[in-house]
Design a protein around this motif. Structure first.
Motif, short mmCIF file in Angstrom:
data_model
loop_
_atom_site.label_atom_id
_atom_site.label_comp_id
_atom_site.label_asym_id
_atom_site.label_seq_id
_atom_site.Cartn_x
_atom_site.Cartn_y
_atom_site.Cartn_z
N ALA A 66 0.81 -1.22 0.00
CA ALA A 66 0.00 0.00 0.00
C ALA A 66 0.84 1.27 0.00
CB ALA A 66 -0.93 0.00 1.22
N ARG A 67 2.13 1.14 0.34
CA ARG A 67 3.02 2.28 0.44
C ARG A 67 2.54 3.28 1.49
NH1 ARG A 67 2.76 5.22 -3.65
NH2 ARG A 67 1.02 4.20 -4.71
N VAL A 68 2.23 2.75 2.66
CA VAL A 68 1.85 3.59 3.79
C VAL A 68 2.69 3.16 4.99
CG1 VAL A 68 -0.51 3.88 2.95
CG2 VAL A 68 -0.01 2.06 4.61
N SER A 69 2.74 4.00 6.02
CA SER A 69 3.49 3.68 7.22
C SER A 69 2.68 2.74 8.12
CB SER A 69 3.83 4.95 7.99
OG SER A 69 2.64 5.52 8.51
N ARG A 70 3.39 2.10 9.03
CA ARG A 70 2.71 1.25 10.01
C ARG A 70 1.76 2.09 10.86
NH1 ARG A 70 3.56 -3.93 11.93
NH2 ARG A 70 5.26 -4.11 10.42
N THR A 71 2.17 3.32 11.18
CA THR A 71 1.31 4.22 11.96
C THR A 71 0.02 4.51 11.21
OG1 THR A 71 3.21 5.24 13.06
CG2 THR A 71 1.14 6.50 13.02
N ALA A 72 0.14 4.77 9.91
CA ALA A 72 -1.06 5.05 9.10
C ALA A 72 -1.99 3.85 9.09
CB ALA A 72 -0.66 5.43 7.68
N PHE A 73 -1.43 2.65 9.03
CA PHE A 73 -2.27 1.45 9.07
C PHE A 73 -3.04 1.37 10.37
CE2 PHE A 73 -3.20 -2.90 10.19
CZ PHE A 73 -3.66 -3.45 9.01
N TYR A 74 -2.32 1.50 11.50
CA TYR A 74 -2.97 1.33 12.79
C TYR A 74 -3.82 2.52 13.20
CZ TYR A 74 -0.59 -3.08 13.52
OH TYR A 74 -0.18 -4.39 13.40
N ASP A 75 -3.67 3.63 12.52
CA ASP A 75 -4.61 4.74 12.72
C ASP A 75 -6.01 4.38 12.23
OD1 ASP A 75 -2.86 6.45 13.93
OD2 ASP A 75 -2.39 7.61 12.12
N GLN A 76 -6.09 3.44 11.29
CA GLN A 76 -7.38 3.13 10.67
C GLN A 76 -7.89 1.73 10.97
OE1 GLN A 76 -8.48 4.95 7.15
NE2 GLN A 76 -6.49 5.84 6.67
N PHE A 77 -6.99 0.79 11.25
CA PHE A 77 -7.41 -0.59 11.45
C PHE A 77 -6.72 -1.18 12.67
CE2 PHE A 77 -7.46 0.29 6.86
CZ PHE A 77 -8.83 0.16 6.63
N ALA A 78 -7.43 -2.08 13.35
CA ALA A 78 -6.88 -2.69 14.57
C ALA A 78 -5.81 -3.71 14.25
CB ALA A 78 -8.01 -3.33 15.38
N ASP A 79 -5.99 -4.45 13.15
CA ASP A 79 -5.05 -5.51 12.79
C ASP A 79 -5.36 -5.97 11.37
OD1 ASP A 79 -7.42 -7.01 13.10
OD2 ASP A 79 -6.84 -7.72 15.10
N LYS A 80 -4.69 -7.03 10.94
CA LYS A 80 -4.89 -7.56 9.59
C LYS A 80 -6.34 -7.98 9.37
CE LYS A 80 -3.78 -11.85 8.80
NZ LYS A 80 -3.03 -13.11 8.60
N GLN A 81 -6.92 -8.68 10.34
CA GLN A 81 -8.28 -9.15 10.18
C GLN A 81 -9.26 -7.99 10.03
OE1 GLN A 81 -10.80 -10.83 13.41
NE2 GLN A 81 -10.70 -12.74 12.22
N ASP A 82 -9.05 -6.94 10.80
CA ASP A 82 -9.91 -5.77 10.73
C ASP A 82 -9.86 -5.15 9.34
OD1 ASP A 82 -11.69 -3.84 11.85
OD2 ASP A 82 -10.01 -2.47 12.14
N ALA A 83 -8.66 -5.02 8.78
CA ALA A 83 -8.53 -4.46 7.44
C ALA A 83 -9.19 -5.37 6.41
CB ALA A 83 -7.05 -4.26 7.09
N PHE A 84 -8.99 -6.67 6.55
CA PHE A 84 -9.58 -7.61 5.60
C PHE A 84 -11.11 -7.60 5.70
CE2 PHE A 84 -10.38 -12.13 4.18
CZ PHE A 84 -10.01 -11.93 2.86
#
Length: 228
Positions: A66-84
């Protein structure tokens, strides 16, 4: 069935409309930056799960694609399952919208034609988006109870849409019966099983060819609608 190579073929995508962001300090509002990052993450988790399998996919894989930071990921989703789960929900909304739009476009035609168009749209959606087909028809089954419960809710919505078509068909054709909810869920499950088998048999990286399933799936739906 309309194939994905034609100009008007549906293309399901979770990517935002604005795919790129300026380097350095962004001139875009924070809300647009967040929306762009969210869309890229949802598309990335879909593609990574399709390529690696759900169990082998990690957050690092997703953020790298996705070319985003880990912080950006966890700002929006709790974990892999949440994003999926969010990716599956949005993709399912897109597919249901596609089916509704295609059926509405032939509202003046008879119920058999509307039924066939709906089936064609369902299959064409997956043909045009191979990563969706693998992630949400094959890998989702091993993604945990949250995803399975969410899938059940999507199937229930699909069943309600089909029941409305059945009501309209019964009003125009005395030979059509109104199936019970469990019957409708059963035929949807049969259609999903046929599609899933074809998707699993497809070579990795290739688009599934699902056109041959139109006739048998239509026949399954018609069997539950027509009185014997």
């Amino acid at each position: 069935m309309t194939g994905p190579a034609e100009d008007d073929a549906p293309l399901l995508t979770l990517m935002p409309d604005r795919l790129g962001l300026p380097r350095g300090r962004s001139a875009l509002p924070e809300s647009e930056v967040a929306a762009s990052q969210r869309g890229r993450i949802l598309q990335a988790v879909t593609e990574e799960v399709a390529a690696r399998g759900y169990a082998a996919t990690t957050v690092q894989h997703v953020i790298s694609r996705a070319r985003v930071s880990r912080t950006a990921f966890y700002d929006q989703f709790a974990d892999k399952q949440d994003a999926f789960a969010h990716a599956h929900l949005e993709a399912s909304e897109q597919l249901l919208d596609l089916i509704r739009q295609r059926v509405a476009a032939c509202a003046d035609e008879d119920w058999r034609r509307r039924l066939r168009v709906g089936v064609e749209a369902y299959l064409a959606g997956f043909e045009g988006a191979p990563s969706y087909a693998v992630s949400f028809m094959v890998e989702l089954r091993g993604a945990g109870p949250r995803l399975l419960d969410q899938r059940d809710r999507i199937v229930d919505r699909h069943a309600r849409n089909f029941s409305r078509l059945a009501e309209a068909a019964a009003a125009e054709d005395p030979g059509v019966r109104r199936p019970a909810k469990l019957e409708v869920i059963g035929v949807i499950g049969a259609a999903d099983e046929l599609a899933t088998r074809a998707i699993r048999a497809t070579e990795p990286g290739s688009a599934p060819r699902l056109g041959r399933l139109v006739a048998p799936i239509v026949a399954i739906y018609e069997a539950v609608l027509l009185q014997s």
